[in-house]
Design an enzyme around this catalytic site. Structure first.
Site, PDB file in Angstrom:
ATOM      1  N   HIS A   1      87.636 115.658  81.218  1.00  0.00           N
ATOM      2  CA  HIS A   1      88.566 115.930  82.316  1.00  0.00           C
ATOM      3  C   HIS A   1      88.914 114.605  82.961  1.00  0.00           C
ATOM      4  CE1 HIS A   1      88.301 120.308  83.012  1.00  0.00           C
ATOM      5  NE2 HIS A   1      87.107 120.191  82.464  1.00  0.00           N
TER       6      HIS A   1
ATOM      7  N   TYR B   1      87.782 120.037  91.691  1.00  0.00           N
ATOM      8  CA  TYR B   1      87.616 120.805  90.458  1.00  0.00           C
ATOM      9  C   TYR B   1      87.011 119.935  89.359  1.00  0.00           C
ATOM     10  CZ  TYR B   1      88.722 123.177  86.125  1.00  0.00           C
ATOM     11  OH  TYR B   1      88.636 123.748  84.891  1.00  0.00           O
TER      12      TYR B   1
ATOM     13  N   HIS C   1      84.075 118.216  76.168  1.00  0.00           N
ATOM     14  CA  HIS C   1      85.443 117.978  76.616  1.00  0.00           C
ATOM     15  C   HIS C   1      85.489 116.893  77.693  1.00  0.00           C
ATOM     16  CE1 HIS C   1      84.006 121.032  79.481  1.00  0.00           C
ATOM     17  NE2 HIS C   1      84.903 120.580  80.328  1.00  0.00           N
TER      18      HIS C   1
ATOM     19  N   GLN D   1      83.107 120.306  87.752  1.00  0.00           N
ATOM     20  CA  GLN D   1      83.240 120.979  86.458  1.00  0.00           C
ATOM     21  C   GLN D   1      81.904 121.158  85.745  1.00  0.00           C
ATOM     22  OE1 GLN D   1      85.987 122.419  85.304  1.00  0.00           O
ATOM     23  NE2 GLN D   1      84.827 123.176  83.580  1.00  0.00           N
TER      24      GLN D   1
END
Length: 153
Positions: free
Chosen positions: A63, A125, A61, A129
């Site tokens: 971010h 954050y 993924h 991650q």
């Protein structure tokens, strides 16, 4: 005061944390692709008059903290970035033909939220991650292991 941007008749600060995944959440984003995707996302954001403040590409993924002017829809910017990056991957890494559209790389949809005033929390954050994903991968599930040990042969 945070750094606000100006358009002709408005003053703005629109930051969005965005997450999207490869199709079937396959772990395809590593090595050379990962390095090139980071640069590609920065270029694509600039082409839409946006910029990435923070970004992290995991194996399954992506971010990013994206600044988007209020004259643009977030969905159109993310769609543009996903579409163009898929074509870039197909042409440079998968050696597809010249007119390949790249439609089979990213899954449909994405996650988006608004940052509000707590930008630093979102930045931390995103930056942390990878550590968090590694920590979650290491968690043991004793109830599953206990079931495996109770089987009678």
């Amino acid at each position: 005061m945070e750094d606000y941007k100006n358009l002709n008749h408005s003053r703005w600060q629109c930051k969005y944390p965005i997450v999207f995944i490869p199709k079937y959440r396959r772990k395809k984003l590593y090595g050379v692709i990962k390095r090139h995707l980071g640069e590609a996302f920065h270029r694509l954001a600039q082409q839409k008059e946006c910029w990435m403040e923070e970004g992290h590409i995991m194996a399954d993924h992506v971010h990013m903290l994206l600044n988007v002017p209020p004259k643009l829809a977030v969905s159109s910017v993310v769609g543009y970035m996903k579409g163009k990056s898929a074509i870039h991957i197909a042409r440079h890494f998968l050696k597809r033909e010249r007119n390949y559209a790249g439609q089979a790389f990213w899954a449909r949809g994405f996650f988006v939220d608004t940052v509000g005033r707590d930008t630093e929390l979102i930045r931390r954050y995103i930056a942390e991650q990878e550590k968090e994903d590694q920590r979650l991968d290491q968690i043991e599930m004793p109830w599953i292991e206990a079931k495996g040990n109770n089987k009678k042969d």
